[in-house]
Design an enzyme around this catalytic site. Sequence first.
Site, PDB file in Angstrom:
ATOM      1  N   ARG A  76       0.863  -1.190   0.000  1.00  9.50           N
ATOM      2  CA  ARG A  76       0.000   0.000   0.000  1.00  9.50           C
ATOM      3  C   ARG A  76       0.891   1.228   0.000  1.00  9.50           C
ATOM      4  NH1 ARG A  76      -3.364  -2.735  -1.625  1.00  9.50           N
ATOM      5  NH2 ARG A  76      -5.462  -3.175  -0.831  1.00  9.50           N
TER       6      ARG A  76
ATOM      7  N   GLU B  77      -2.376   7.611  -4.834  1.00 13.92           N
ATOM      8  CA  GLU B  77      -2.712   6.954  -6.100  1.00 13.92           C
ATOM      9  C   GLU B  77      -4.168   7.103  -6.498  1.00 13.92           C
ATOM     10  OE1 GLU B  77      -1.651   2.815  -5.086  1.00 13.92           O
ATOM     11  OE2 GLU B  77      -3.755   2.314  -5.351  1.00 13.92           O
TER      12      GLU B  77
ATOM     13  N   HIS C 237      -0.693  -0.042  -9.757  1.00  7.81           N
ATOM     14  CA  HIS C 237      -1.439  -1.012  -8.943  1.00  7.81           C
ATOM     15  C   HIS C 237      -1.914  -2.194  -9.801  1.00  7.81           C
ATOM     16  CE1 HIS C 237      -3.533  -1.142  -4.805  1.00  7.81           C
ATOM     17  NE2 HIS C 237      -3.452  -2.367  -5.285  1.00  7.81           N
TER      18      HIS C 237
HETATM   19  P1  NAI Z   1      -1.556 -11.335   4.915  1.00  4.54           P
HETATM   20  O1  NAI Z   1      -2.584 -10.880   5.898  1.00  4.54           O
HETATM   21  O2  NAI Z   1      -1.519 -12.766   4.502  1.00  4.54           O
HETATM   22  O3  NAI Z   1      -0.088 -10.957   5.443  1.00  4.54           O
HETATM   23  C1  NAI Z   1       0.228  -9.736   6.030  1.00  4.54           C
HETATM   24  C2  NAI Z   1       1.405  -9.988   6.973  1.00  4.54           C
HETATM   25  O4  NAI Z   1       1.804  -8.728   7.483  1.00  4.54           O
HETATM   26  C3  NAI Z   1       1.042 -10.880   8.160  1.00  4.54           C
HETATM   27  O5  NAI Z   1       1.986 -11.910   8.297  1.00  4.54           O
HETATM   28  C4  NAI Z   1       1.059  -9.917   9.335  1.00  4.54           C
HETATM   29  O6  NAI Z   1       1.460 -10.530  10.565  1.00  4.54           O
HETATM   30  C5  NAI Z   1       2.088  -8.915   8.865  1.00  4.54           C
HETATM   31  N1  NAI Z   1       2.047  -7.661   9.606  1.00  4.54           N
HETATM   32  C6  NAI Z   1       0.994  -7.056  10.183  1.00  4.54           C
HETATM   33  N2  NAI Z   1       1.379  -5.936  10.826  1.00  4.54           N
HETATM   34  C7  NAI Z   1       2.717  -5.846  10.634  1.00  4.54           C
HETATM   35  C8  NAI Z   1       3.696  -4.923  11.060  1.00  4.54           C
HETATM   36  N3  NAI Z   1       3.378  -3.885  11.829  1.00  4.54           N
HETATM   37  N4  NAI Z   1       4.963  -5.115  10.660  1.00  4.54           N
HETATM   38  C9  NAI Z   1       5.306  -6.189   9.905  1.00  4.54           C
HETATM   39  N5  NAI Z   1       4.423  -7.111   9.484  1.00  4.54           N
HETATM   40  C10 NAI Z   1       3.144  -6.938   9.850  1.00  4.54           C
HETATM   41  O7  NAI Z   1      -1.737 -10.374   3.658  1.00  4.54           O
HETATM   42  P2  NAI Z   1      -1.264 -10.643   2.149  1.00  4.54           P
HETATM   43  O8  NAI Z   1      -2.341 -11.353   1.410  1.00  4.54           O
HETATM   44  O9  NAI Z   1       0.098 -11.210   2.156  1.00  4.54           O
HETATM   45  O10 NAI Z   1      -1.239  -9.136   1.588  1.00  4.54           O
HETATM   46  C11 NAI Z   1      -0.320  -8.179   2.066  1.00  4.54           C
HETATM   47  C12 NAI Z   1      -0.707  -6.819   1.542  1.00  4.54           C
HETATM   48  O11 NAI Z   1      -0.520  -6.781   0.126  1.00  4.54           O
HETATM   49  C13 NAI Z   1      -2.195  -6.449   1.711  1.00  4.54           C
HETATM   50  O12 NAI Z   1      -2.424  -5.889   2.997  1.00  4.54           O
HETATM   51  C14 NAI Z   1      -2.425  -5.455   0.631  1.00  4.54           C
HETATM   52  O13 NAI Z   1      -2.213  -4.152   1.151  1.00  4.54           O
HETATM   53  C15 NAI Z   1      -1.338  -5.747  -0.397  1.00  4.54           C
HETATM   54  N6  NAI Z   1      -1.869  -6.200  -1.682  1.00  4.54           N
HETATM   55  C16 NAI Z   1      -1.497  -5.508  -2.817  1.00  4.54           C
HETATM   56  C17 NAI Z   1      -1.975  -5.894  -4.046  1.00  4.54           C
HETATM   57  C18 NAI Z   1      -1.562  -5.203  -5.315  1.00  4.54           C
HETATM   58  O14 NAI Z   1      -2.170  -5.446  -6.380  1.00  4.54           O
HETATM   59  N7  NAI Z   1      -0.538  -4.355  -5.316  1.00  4.54           N
HETATM   60  C19 NAI Z   1      -2.913  -7.025  -4.175  1.00  4.54           C
HETATM   61  C20 NAI Z   1      -3.192  -7.715  -2.935  1.00  4.54           C
HETATM   62  C21 NAI Z   1      -2.706  -7.293  -1.738  1.00  4.54           C
END
Ligand code: NAI
Length: 329
Positions: free
Chosen positions: A234, A263, A295
């Site tokens: 993000r 964005e 994105h």
């Molecule tokens: P997920 O929920 O599986 O993993 C997120 C990880 O971040 C978890 O392991 C969590 O413990 C960790 N986390 C939470 N707070 C944290 C902190 N303060 N410091 C370090 N780590 C922390 O989510 P997923 O599916 O891996 O997605 C991650 C992010 O990717 C989403 O939140 C979304 O913003 C972004 N995303 C971007 C896309 C794009 O097209 N550019 C598409 C899909 C997701």
Amino acid sequence: MNIAVFSTKSYDQEYFEKYNADYDYNFSFYETALNPDTAKLSADCNVVCVFVNDVVNEETIKILSANGIELIALRCAGYNNVDLEAAEKEGIKVVRVPAYSPEAVAEHALALILTLNRKTHKAYNRVREGNFSLKNLIGFNLSNKTIGIIGTGKIGATFGKLLKGFGSKLIAYDIAENEELVAAGVEFLPLEEVFQQSDIISLHCPLNKHTKHIINKASIAKMKDGVMIINTSRGALIKTEDAIAGLKDRKIGYLGIDVYEQEENLFFEDHSEHIIQDDMILRLLSFPNVLITSHQAYFTKEAMDQITTITLNNIKSFETGSELENEVK
Ligand code: NAI
């Protein structure tokens, strides 16, 4: 069910229509984003379906509630753009697509790394113009470089597995260690050490009050000179003005971003004939070592299939009163 779909592009409509044969829902597709000015378009609907840059704040939610909206169906994983408290207060449920093809985003992060490093985007243009020179195209091997992963959930873990194949050393920071990655040899370290030791830092944590501007002047100062920073998560994880300062004094050697703090005013639209008012993105675009995509990390056929079917299933569960397994609270 009557569903108002906001921020619709032709490809969204195509996928919803492809899968609707199994559901028979009535869709109203709107190109505009959902925000307090457009929320009135949800009249006569039960559900609004929204994407990453729709503004689902308290003001929007009050209008949705007055229009009888019962469900906000996010067709994305992140939900930082929804005021969950306001939704709960109005009795509106919120569902999302928590996981869809983490490979899509992880592979795009890798594409940003390889492109920035080996400069294939520049080589492509050069060769087309008959310029076969290699000057300034030099890259570096990923083998034995230290890659720091911040956030080792579904996408971060998939990214780690891809980078293992390059023979890179992987280190990571997360508020909860990923056991599978530990078993695969990834070393979990305090955030500060990940900043200090990484040649490449890739962000895969969600945006929340703890992670906003996690990349800022102070954290950049701790990094290696010439560090590569990749953000497919993000935009607001990076304080843009601090990244620009880091690029100007060459502390940051490469920046690859698929997401950008402001964005919502730019991405997904063609602004090629507009006078862009956002000076920060124009400054970023002026650097030879910055690569920006709009994105698109999620945008694969497999991910679109999953996003569409999971969104429709979420709505079906709500309609039939079944458990909302993808509810966000
Ligand atoms: P997920 O929920 O599986 O993993 C997120 C990880 O971040 C978890 O392991 C969590 O413990 C960790 N986390 C939470 N707070 C944290 C902190 N303060 N410091 C370090 N780590 C922390 O989510 P997923 O599916 O891996 O997605 C991650 C992010 O990717 C989403 O939140 C979304 O913003 C972004 N995303 C971007 C896309 C794009 O097209 N550019 C598409 C899909 C997701």
